[in-house]
Every structure is written in C-alpha cells, then in structure tokens.
Design an enzyme around this catalytic site. Structure first.
Site, short mmCIF file in Angstrom:
data_model
loop_
_atom_site.label_atom_id
_atom_site.label_comp_id
_atom_site.label_asym_id
_atom_site.label_seq_id
_atom_site.Cartn_x
_atom_site.Cartn_y
_atom_site.Cartn_z
N HIS A 123 0.85 -1.19 0.00
CA HIS A 123 0.00 0.00 0.00
C HIS A 123 0.88 1.24 0.00
O HIS A 123 1.95 1.23 0.61
CB HIS A 123 -0.90 0.01 1.24
CG HIS A 123 -2.06 0.93 1.11
ND1 HIS A 123 -1.98 2.27 1.41
CD2 HIS A 123 -3.32 0.71 0.67
CE1 HIS A 123 -3.14 2.82 1.17
NE2 HIS A 123 -3.97 1.92 0.71
N ASP A 179 -7.97 -5.51 0.22
CA ASP A 179 -8.46 -6.36 -0.87
C ASP A 179 -8.06 -7.82 -0.73
O ASP A 179 -8.50 -8.66 -1.50
CB ASP A 179 -7.95 -5.83 -2.22
CG ASP A 179 -8.56 -4.49 -2.54
OD1 ASP A 179 -9.76 -4.33 -2.27
OD2 ASP A 179 -7.85 -3.61 -3.04
N1 CMC Z 1 4.11 -7.52 -4.76
C1 CMC Z 1 5.45 -7.50 -4.94
N2 CMC Z 1 6.21 -6.39 -4.82
C2 CMC Z 1 5.58 -5.25 -4.50
C3 CMC Z 1 4.18 -5.20 -4.29
C4 CMC Z 1 3.46 -6.40 -4.43
N3 CMC Z 1 2.13 -6.40 -4.24
N4 CMC Z 1 3.82 -3.92 -4.00
C5 CMC Z 1 4.96 -3.21 -4.02
N5 CMC Z 1 6.01 -4.00 -4.33
C6 CMC Z 1 7.42 -3.58 -4.40
C7 CMC Z 1 7.70 -2.84 -5.68
O1 CMC Z 1 8.15 -3.69 -6.70
C8 CMC Z 1 8.74 -1.85 -5.23
O2 CMC Z 1 9.99 -2.53 -5.22
P1 CMC Z 1 11.35 -1.70 -5.54
O3 CMC Z 1 11.46 -0.64 -4.50
O4 CMC Z 1 12.41 -2.75 -5.45
O5 CMC Z 1 11.18 -1.15 -6.92
C9 CMC Z 1 8.37 -1.53 -3.79
O6 CMC Z 1 7.63 -2.66 -3.32
C10 CMC Z 1 7.52 -0.28 -3.65
O7 CMC Z 1 6.42 -0.41 -4.55
P2 CMC Z 1 5.77 0.81 -5.35
O8 CMC Z 1 5.07 0.30 -6.54
O9 CMC Z 1 6.79 1.88 -5.53
O10 CMC Z 1 4.73 1.31 -4.25
P3 CMC Z 1 3.48 2.20 -4.53
O11 CMC Z 1 3.19 2.91 -3.26
O12 CMC Z 1 3.67 3.04 -5.75
O13 CMC Z 1 2.31 1.14 -4.86
C11 CMC Z 1 0.50 -0.35 -4.66
C12 CMC Z 1 1.32 0.75 -3.99
C13 CMC Z 1 -0.73 -0.65 -3.81
C14 CMC Z 1 0.01 0.15 -6.04
C15 CMC Z 1 1.39 -1.62 -4.82
O14 CMC Z 1 1.78 -2.09 -3.54
C16 CMC Z 1 0.67 -2.73 -5.60
O15 CMC Z 1 0.70 -2.72 -6.82
N6 CMC Z 1 0.00 -3.69 -4.87
C17 CMC Z 1 -0.79 -4.71 -5.53
C18 CMC Z 1 -2.16 -4.14 -5.94
C19 CMC Z 1 -3.06 -3.94 -4.75
O16 CMC Z 1 -3.22 -4.81 -3.89
N7 CMC Z 1 -3.74 -2.77 -4.72
C20 CMC Z 1 -4.73 -2.46 -3.69
C21 CMC Z 1 -4.34 -1.31 -2.82
S1 CMC Z 1 -5.37 -1.15 -1.36
C22 CMC Z 1 -6.95 -0.80 -1.94
C23 CMC Z 1 -7.05 0.49 -2.69
O17 CMC Z 1 -6.57 1.51 -2.21
O18 CMC Z 1 -7.64 0.49 -3.77
#
Ligand code: CMC
Length: 431
Positions: A308, A366
């Site tokens: 998140h 989720d």
């Molecule tokens: N699985 C594997 N690696 C992950 C995941 C994951 N679910 N989420 C983040 N990472 C890694 C990512 O690869 C990155 O690694 P690095 O620093 O080595 O490049 C690091 O963690 C930080 O990730 P980010 O993408 O920069 O983080 P963000 O804040 O931009 O993204 C997120 C947040 C929710 C989009 C992401 O965690 C994700 O894609 N999660 C899966 C989708 C999901 O469950 N979304 C629902 C969110 S909660 C409900 C809502 O608000 O709608």
C-alpha cells in the site's frame, strides 16, 4: 494551521526562500509551496504525489506506520464493530456521529431515494450483455446528470446535499442492476422495509419467481464490507473526484470519474485480481513459486492484495476483513475453503520473507474481501462495483468538503517538460 515559528528554507543558486510550515492536528508537517513559483520561478516535481498534500481535510486520517485509520477521529475497527454503514455515512458527511433523531431522519431520506428514474433502465439495456458491471456503472452514474437537473447546481448547498443523498441511496440500485443485466435476470426494485445492506443483497439475489429471505448474518457482513471501504483520504479515485470537481463539473460526472479511476487493478480492481490470483495459485504447495515471481524484477507479477502507498504496517481494514472471512465461511458451513487456506498460507509465507518485510508490504483491504464476497455468492466482476458503491460516500464527503471551502481553486498541476523546444513546421513533401 500555520506554525509561524517554523519555516523551511530552500536555497537555489545561493538565494534562500523561507517557506511556511503548516502544522496538522496529526501527521507530518507540510511545507507550503503555494508561492514558490511566484517567488523563485521553480516548480516542484512529484508525479505520484508521494510527498505532496493536495488539499487540507478533516474527514479521514491514516497513520501508515502504525496501521491506523480514523474517520472524523473514530478508529475503523470500532466503527466496524459498533456502528453500521449509514451511521458511518452520516459521520463522514456531517462531521459527527448522529443523534438517534438525526440518524432516523437520515436513514428515512436515504431509503426514500433508492429508486432510479424508470427511463434510466434504457441505459442498462444499451450495454452489451457481457459488459463489465464497472463499465455500466461509469456510464449510468455519468448519465444521472441528464436526469437529476434539480441537484446539479453546485453553488446551492441544498442541491449539493440532495445530490449527495441521491448518490448514496441509488448506488446500490445501480450496482445491483448492472449485475442483474450482466446475468440476464430482471431488475429487482429496492425495498424500503429493508436496511441498506439487506436491500442491496435482495436486489442482487432475489428473482420474481420465488421468495428471497436475506440472511441477517450475511447482511451484517455486507454492511461491514461497506464500512471498511467507505473512505480512505486522498487515494487515486478520491483525488480524481476532487480534480474533476475543481473545474465546477456536476456531482454525477465527478463520481463517474471516480468510479473509472477505481476500476484499475492497482486500486479498487485489486480485489477481483486478488481472488483470481489466489485461484490461479490453487494449492499451498505452489505458493513459493508465486512469491518468487513477485520478487523477480523481470516479472511484472505482483502479489495482489499486498502492499500500500500509505500503510507500511498492517492495513487495519485487512485485520477486520480476515476475521469476517472466517466468520462468514463458518456461518455458511464452508469448511476448509481452499482459497482461504491459500490466502492464509500466502500471507504467512510473505510476511516471513525478507523481501516483503524490508519493503514493508502487508496484506491490504483487498486481500480477504474477495473470499467473503465470493462466499456470499458474488462473481468476481461484482467486487469492484461493491467497492465503488461503498466508497461513494467518501467521494461525496470529500467533494462536499472541497466545495464548502471558499478558497478552492481549479486543480492545475504543472510539468517537467522534456520534449522538443520550438521548431519550424516542415511541409509533408519535405519530410
Ligand atoms: N508484490 C510485490 N512487490 C511489490 C508489491 C506487491 N504487491 N507492492 C509493491 N512491491 C514492491 C515494488 O516492486 C517496489 O519494489 P522496488 O522498491 O524494489 O522497486 C516496492 O515494493 C515499492 O512499490 P511501489 O510500486 O513503488 O509502491 P506504490 O506505493 O507506488 O504502490 C501499490 C502501492 C498498492 C500500487 C502496490 O503495492 C501494488 O501494486 N499492490 C498490488 C495491488 C493492490 O493490492 N492494490 C490495492 C491497494 S489497497 C486498496 C485500494 O486503495 O484500492
């Protein structure tokens, strides 16, 4: 809000600029850069808004490090346990918990607005039968602005209030109709003798051919899912609603924009994607393979329902959702549900893995919601529409707050331009 004793100093090419520090009631201080461009001729750069407060708000507070979520100061676990969705809606919309009389009046108003204009049924019928219910919802909610002209004047606080009530009341009807249409069943009209969650279940699962009794335990679980999704401060879809509204767009158009943004798998679409992933994993012995894929930088796969932007600890909504999943499956007599087993083991293995620990990736709201919704009888395509109907009150409350602020302006970000500088047009025959 401004703590005049504190400023941040920015030095550019030897010239220093003092920037005011704004002190919130909770959370980190905020550097006020509103005059920065006028004073220093520079922009700030933050494409994902990772360090940017886009507005001030009194609705929802998240402490991501602690895993805390408060609505108007009330912790989400207390609301999920003691309150019910329409009371939470009142709290979000009107700042405080209602008195018994206020709650009764609010519930009566929402209940009386649940039907949609009969002519709007034609919109549903214009969609292909296999349309995703989210596509139908974006279209139908946008079309509400063509039907409810008496609540689109955003300069009139009473019209704003009527639009708010209409959307909270009609969204379950619209989501249920989108579902019924997608499975080829007749629309079921709302029933005003049922509470909000029971009415939604009835509109989704009743058929004219036979009696449908809403199970009060499932209705309570549904209501809790609505509460857990009600608001989440300046997330992508809420920011979309605020940006759309900043131009003066009508409320129905703004909420349609929010629904569109919510649909994506990184946001509200994650509940559908998560259940699909759990099913694809299929059995606990395949979990290490999927964890390895999630960690592999060359593989775009991510663990859905994990991670998140704000929570760097357990998402407090996920804790309630996990407990609810156990309760609902137990009540429905679904023992040893393989998907729940995969989910629990996946959570355990991921939390024990240094990759997820170092990046502070925990289950989010989720992760378990899809398991509950599927057990209740919903297909995966309805998961995000249910999120959308629950979040409508959050969008509406944030929209109302924005419009009540006399200082609100159109949202207009700037950019770091990296394209060509001015060049001369070349006629096609000379290219
Ligand atoms: N699985 C594997 N690696 C992950 C995941 C994951 N679910 N989420 C983040 N990472 C890694 C990512 O690869 C990155 O690694 P690095 O620093 O080595 O490049 C690091 O963690 C930080 O990730 P980010 O993408 O920069 O983080 P963000 O804040 O931009 O993204 C997120 C947040 C929710 C989009 C992401 O965690 C994700 O894609 N999660 C899966 C989708 C999901 O469950 N979304 C629902 C969110 S909660 C409900 C809502 O608000 O709608």
């Amino acid at each position: 809000m401004t703590d005049s004793s504190k400023t941040a100093t920015l030095t550019i090419d030897g010239t220093s600029y003092d920037l005011p520090l704004l002190s919130p009631t909770a959370g980190p201080n905020v550097i006020d850069i509103r005059k920065l461009y006028a004073q220093a001729g520079v922009f700030t750069y933050d494409p994902g808004y990772t360090s940017t407060a886009s507005c001030d708000s009194t609705i929802t507070y998240i402490d991501g490090a602690k895993g805390e979520l408060l609505h108007r100061g009330y912790p989400i676990d207390q609301l999920a346990e003691k309150s019910h969705y329409l009371e939470v809606c009142y709290l979000l919309l009107y700042d405080n918990l209602p008195t018994a009389a206020e709650l009764e009046a609010f519930e009566a108003t929402i209940t009386r607005h649940t039907m949609i204009h009969e002519q709007m049924h034609n919109f549903f019928r214009g969609f292909r039968r296999d349309a995703h219910p989210m596509a139908t919802m974006v279209g139908v909610v946008g079309a509400m602005s063509a039907f409810y002209h008496d609540s689109t004047d955003i300069s009139d606080p009473r019209q704003r209030e009527i639009a708010s009530h209409r959307m909270i009341a009609k969204m379950p009807t619209i989501a249920a109709m989108a579902y019924k249409y997608s499975i080829g069943q007749p629309f079921v009209y709302p029933r005003n003798d049922l509470d909000y969650a029971s009415n939604f279940l009835h509109m989704c699962f009743a058929v004219p051919a036979e009696q449908y009794e809403v199970d009060p335990i499932l209705s309570r679980a549904m209501d809790r899912i609505f509460i857990l999704h009600a608001d989440h401060e300046q997330n992508a879809s809420t920011s979309t609603v605020r940006l759309a509204s900043s131009s003066g767009a009508n409320p129905f158009a703004c909420i349609a924009a929010g629904i569109a943004c919510l649909w994506g798998p990184a946001h509200g679409g994650a509940n559908q994607a998560c259940l699909e992933m759990l099913k694809e994993i299929g059995s606990v012995d395949r979990i290490p393979e999927f964890i390895a894929r999630a960690k592999d930088k060359d593989d775009p796969f991510r663990l859905m329902g994990f991670g998140h932007r704000v929570y760097k600890n357990f998402d407090p909504r996920a804790k309630v959702m996990k407990q609810s999943a156990d309760e609902v499956l137990d009540l429905l007599g679904i023992e040893n549900n393989p998907v729940l087993q995969v989910a629990k083991e996946l959570e355990k293995q991921a939390l024990d893995d240094p990759y997820f620990a170092e990046k502070k990736l925990f289950p989010n709201v989720d992760f378990y919601s899809g398991i509950i919704l599927e057990a209740m009888g919903f297909p995966t395509s309805m998961f995000t529409p249910i999120f959308a109907l629950s979040r409508t009150v959050g969008w509406i409350s944030q929209w109302k707050e924005q419009l009540s602020d006399p200082a609100h302006k159109i949202g207009r970000p700037r950019q770091l331009y990296l394209g060509e500088t001015a060049r001369k047009y070349v006629d096609v025959e000379d290219r």
